[in-house]
Design a protein around this motif. Sequence first.
Motif, PDB file in Angstrom:
ATOM      1  N   GLN A  25       0.790  -1.232   0.000  1.00  0.00           N
ATOM      2  CA  GLN A  25       0.000   0.000   0.000  1.00  0.00           C
ATOM      3  C   GLN A  25       0.823   1.283   0.000  1.00  0.00           C
ATOM      4  O   GLN A  25       0.274   2.373   0.143  1.00  0.00           O
ATOM      5  CB  GLN A  25      -0.986   0.030   1.193  1.00  0.00           C
ATOM      6  CG  GLN A  25      -1.863  -1.206   1.315  1.00  0.00           C
ATOM      7  CD  GLN A  25      -2.593  -1.531   0.016  1.00  0.00           C
ATOM      8  OE1 GLN A  25      -3.225  -0.671  -0.570  1.00  0.00           O
ATOM      9  NE2 GLN A  25      -2.492  -2.788  -0.416  1.00  0.00           N
ATOM     10  N   ARG A  26       2.158   1.162  -0.105  1.00  0.00           N
ATOM     11  CA  ARG A  26       2.922   2.370  -0.381  1.00  0.00           C
ATOM     12  C   ARG A  26       2.534   2.890  -1.757  1.00  0.00           C
ATOM     13  O   ARG A  26       1.921   2.194  -2.544  1.00  0.00           O
ATOM     14  CB  ARG A  26       4.424   2.077  -0.349  1.00  0.00           C
ATOM     15  CG  ARG A  26       5.042   1.996   1.010  1.00  0.00           C
ATOM     16  CD  ARG A  26       6.530   1.678   0.886  1.00  0.00           C
ATOM     17  NE  ARG A  26       6.760   0.359   0.331  1.00  0.00           N
ATOM     18  CZ  ARG A  26       7.777   0.037  -0.460  1.00  0.00           C
ATOM     19  NH1 ARG A  26       8.651   0.959  -0.839  1.00  0.00           N
ATOM     20  NH2 ARG A  26       7.929  -1.187  -0.899  1.00  0.00           N
ATOM     21  N   GLY A  27       2.977   4.091  -2.054  1.00  0.00           N
ATOM     22  CA  GLY A  27       2.698   4.667  -3.352  1.00  0.00           C
ATOM     23  C   GLY A  27       1.568   5.672  -3.282  1.00  0.00           C
ATOM     24  O   GLY A  27       0.755   5.672  -2.346  1.00  0.00           O
ATOM     25  N   ARG A  28       1.535   6.531  -4.278  1.00  0.00           N
ATOM     26  CA  ARG A  28       0.540   7.602  -4.271  1.00  0.00           C
ATOM     27  C   ARG A  28       0.572   8.318  -5.613  1.00  0.00           C
ATOM     28  O   ARG A  28       1.436   8.066  -6.463  1.00  0.00           O
ATOM     29  CB  ARG A  28       0.848   8.607  -3.165  1.00  0.00           C
ATOM     30  CG  ARG A  28       2.235   9.234  -3.270  1.00  0.00           C
ATOM     31  CD  ARG A  28       2.463  10.321  -2.238  1.00  0.00           C
ATOM     32  NE  ARG A  28       1.605  11.469  -2.478  1.00  0.00           N
ATOM     33  CZ  ARG A  28       1.616  12.560  -1.713  1.00  0.00           C
ATOM     34  NH1 ARG A  28       2.406  12.628  -0.670  1.00  0.00           N
ATOM     35  NH2 ARG A  28       0.822  13.564  -1.992  1.00  0.00           N
ATOM     36  N   SER A  29      -0.355   9.239  -5.778  1.00  0.00           N
ATOM     37  CA  SER A  29      -0.321  10.147  -6.914  1.00  0.00           C
ATOM     38  C   SER A  29       0.683  11.248  -6.602  1.00  0.00           C
ATOM     39  O   SER A  29       0.681  11.813  -5.503  1.00  0.00           O
ATOM     40  CB  SER A  29      -1.719  10.740  -7.133  1.00  0.00           C
ATOM     41  OG  SER A  29      -1.694  11.680  -8.184  1.00  0.00           O
ATOM     42  N   ARG A  30       1.540  11.543  -7.554  1.00  0.00           N
ATOM     43  CA  ARG A  30       2.628  12.471  -7.281  1.00  0.00           C
ATOM     44  C   ARG A  30       3.156  13.067  -8.582  1.00  0.00           C
ATOM     45  O   ARG A  30       2.751  12.663  -9.678  1.00  0.00           O
ATOM     46  CB  ARG A  30       3.763  11.756  -6.568  1.00  0.00           C
ATOM     47  CG  ARG A  30       4.299  10.602  -7.431  1.00  0.00           C
ATOM     48  CD  ARG A  30       5.601  10.063  -6.968  1.00  0.00           C
ATOM     49  NE  ARG A  30       6.349   9.578  -8.123  1.00  0.00           N
ATOM     50  CZ  ARG A  30       7.638   9.339  -8.122  1.00  0.00           C
ATOM     51  NH1 ARG A  30       8.341   9.538  -7.040  1.00  0.00           N
ATOM     52  NH2 ARG A  30       8.254   8.908  -9.193  1.00  0.00           N
ATOM     53  N   LEU A  31       4.071  14.001  -8.426  1.00  0.00           N
ATOM     54  CA  LEU A  31       4.761  14.592  -9.564  1.00  0.00           C
ATOM     55  C   LEU A  31       5.951  13.719  -9.918  1.00  0.00           C
ATOM     56  O   LEU A  31       6.637  13.195  -9.029  1.00  0.00           O
ATOM     57  CB  LEU A  31       5.218  16.000  -9.185  1.00  0.00           C
ATOM     58  CG  LEU A  31       5.611  16.954 -10.305  1.00  0.00           C
ATOM     59  CD1 LEU A  31       4.444  17.193 -11.249  1.00  0.00           C
ATOM     60  CD2 LEU A  31       6.086  18.276  -9.710  1.00  0.00           C
ATOM     61  N   GLY A  32       6.198  13.535 -11.211  1.00  0.00           N
ATOM     62  CA  GLY A  32       7.291  12.668 -11.615  1.00  0.00           C
ATOM     63  C   GLY A  32       7.929  13.116 -12.919  1.00  0.00           C
ATOM     64  O   GLY A  32       7.725  14.238 -13.383  1.00  0.00           O
ATOM     65  N   GLY A  33       8.690  12.199 -13.491  1.00  0.00           N
ATOM     66  CA  GLY A  33       9.357  12.468 -14.756  1.00  0.00           C
ATOM     67  C   GLY A  33      10.853  12.615 -14.583  1.00  0.00           C
ATOM     68  O   GLY A  33      11.333  13.334 -13.699  1.00  0.00           O
ATOM     69  N   ALA A  34      11.605  11.929 -15.445  1.00  0.00           N
ATOM     70  CA  ALA A  34      13.067  11.922 -15.320  1.00  0.00           C
ATOM     71  C   ALA A  34      13.663  13.307 -15.492  1.00  0.00           C
ATOM     72  O   ALA A  34      14.632  13.663 -14.802  1.00  0.00           O
ATOM     73  CB  ALA A  34      13.666  10.961 -16.343  1.00  0.00           C
ATOM     74  N   ALA A  35      13.118  14.112 -16.395  1.00  0.00           N
ATOM     75  CA  ALA A  35      13.678  15.448 -16.595  1.00  0.00           C
ATOM     76  C   ALA A  35      13.567  16.282 -15.323  1.00  0.00           C
ATOM     77  O   ALA A  35      14.464  17.081 -15.012  1.00  0.00           O
ATOM     78  CB  ALA A  35      12.982  16.153 -17.752  1.00  0.00           C
ATOM     79  N   LEU A  36      12.480  16.085 -14.586  1.00  0.00           N
ATOM     80  CA  LEU A  36      12.303  16.821 -13.338  1.00  0.00           C
ATOM     81  C   LEU A  36      13.283  16.340 -12.277  1.00  0.00           C
ATOM     82  O   LEU A  36      13.980  17.143 -11.644  1.00  0.00           O
ATOM     83  CB  LEU A  36      10.874  16.665 -12.837  1.00  0.00           C
ATOM     84  CG  LEU A  36      10.569  17.361 -11.506  1.00  0.00           C
ATOM     85  CD1 LEU A  36      10.682  18.872 -11.650  1.00  0.00           C
ATOM     86  CD2 LEU A  36       9.180  16.970 -11.009  1.00  0.00           C
ATOM     87  N   PHE A  37      13.371  15.023 -12.070  1.00  0.00           N
ATOM     88  CA  PHE A  37      14.200  14.495 -10.994  1.00  0.00           C
ATOM     89  C   PHE A  37      15.690  14.747 -11.238  1.00  0.00           C
ATOM     90  O   PHE A  37      16.425  15.074 -10.309  1.00  0.00           O
ATOM     91  CB  PHE A  37      13.936  13.004 -10.803  1.00  0.00           C
ATOM     92  CG  PHE A  37      12.581  12.687 -10.245  1.00  0.00           C
ATOM     93  CD1 PHE A  37      12.075  13.379  -9.160  1.00  0.00           C
ATOM     94  CD2 PHE A  37      11.800  11.697 -10.818  1.00  0.00           C
ATOM     95  CE1 PHE A  37      10.819  13.093  -8.639  1.00  0.00           C
ATOM     96  CE2 PHE A  37      10.548  11.404 -10.304  1.00  0.00           C
ATOM     97  CZ  PHE A  37      10.056  12.104  -9.221  1.00  0.00           C
ATOM     98  N   VAL A  38      16.141  14.574 -12.482  1.00  0.00           N
ATOM     99  CA  VAL A  38      17.549  14.851 -12.780  1.00  0.00           C
ATOM    100  C   VAL A  38      17.853  16.329 -12.559  1.00  0.00           C
ATOM    101  O   VAL A  38      18.869  16.691 -11.955  1.00  0.00           O
ATOM    102  CB  VAL A  38      17.901  14.428 -14.217  1.00  0.00           C
ATOM    103  CG1 VAL A  38      19.326  14.871 -14.577  1.00  0.00           C
ATOM    104  CG2 VAL A  38      17.779  12.912 -14.381  1.00  0.00           C
ATOM    105  N   SER A  39      16.973  17.200 -13.041  1.00  0.00           N
ATOM    106  CA  SER A  39      17.193  18.642 -12.905  1.00  0.00           C
ATOM    107  C   SER A  39      17.188  19.075 -11.450  1.00  0.00           C
ATOM    108  O   SER A  39      18.027  19.880 -11.026  1.00  0.00           O
ATOM    109  CB  SER A  39      16.126  19.412 -13.689  1.00  0.00           C
ATOM    110  OG  SER A  39      16.192  19.140 -15.069  1.00  0.00           O
ATOM    111  N   LEU A  40      16.249  18.559 -10.670  1.00  0.00           N
ATOM    112  CA  LEU A  40      16.199  18.912  -9.249  1.00  0.00           C
ATOM    113  C   LEU A  40      17.458  18.459  -8.526  1.00  0.00           C
ATOM    114  O   LEU A  40      18.032  19.212  -7.723  1.00  0.00           O
ATOM    115  CB  LEU A  40      14.967  18.288  -8.593  1.00  0.00           C
ATOM    116  CG  LEU A  40      13.642  19.028  -8.739  1.00  0.00           C
ATOM    117  CD1 LEU A  40      12.511  18.187  -8.158  1.00  0.00           C
ATOM    118  CD2 LEU A  40      13.696  20.392  -8.038  1.00  0.00           C
TER     119      LEU A  40
END
Length: 272
Positions: free
Chosen positions: A20-35
């Motif tokens: 039951q972990r997990g959720r609706s969230r913001l994602g995307g590789a371009a976002l995570f790499v940039s952050l």
Amino acid sequence: MERLDVIGNISRDLTRYPDQRGRSRLGGAALFVSLAATKAGWRAAPVCVLGSDLAHLPEAPGLDMLDWSARIQVDGMSTTFDLEYDLQGELMAAGTDYGVAEGLTEHALRHVDLHPHGTYHVCCRRPLDVTAVLGQLAGCAADFSVDFFLPSAEAMIRAAADWLPKATTVFVNAAEYRLLEQVIDCDTLPEIIITDGPRAAVVRRFGRQVASAVPPPQPPREVSGAGDTLAGTLLALRSQGATTAQALAEATAAAASYVAAPSLPRPAPRRG
């Protein structure tokens, strides 16, 4: 110091785990790499296509640290991912609606044409035409690194194969590395960084291991984006003069901290 331009998707994600972990969230590789790169001290710009549903991201608290000048916004819905993991954090299934990201290749090619001497990281994921984008980067002798996403890695690695020897760094996980070995002689690649979840990450240059680091143990809450966090952190630290061993150790620690932290919520649009 050159900016890091990150070609890839920014998405609305739903992650699922058996416990039951997990959720609706913001994602995307371009976002995570940039952050990750920005937090590690290197200005980074997502080269992405945002739909009208995520048009407010550049103003959102915590995301306004990014350089958003390389994104475009168009009418329509942004990319969505439905990601199902097992208890060990292995991806079991992925559902995708690419939405406005269908225009990413055209946007990326136009951006590279305008900035041929930039420094790039390419998130090799559908719907990007990696043959066209990597061919253009190689043709203008730009510095670029790449990574992959396991559900599409086999096709994307084959499409990228001719250009991988020109990449400064290829980031893969252990399963993607096995696919890579089937397509190309890995001893010909200037640098490969291979991650393996909680096990040691290693750096290989022209077939020789030059560094390794074991991530500090952290109880995982969310694994999607961990590899992107490692990539962005490592690239940023090396741009500032860190040795590969130093950068790998800090990048694996950053990825471990990421998986133990709460997911990145999708910010609500500002009112007024």
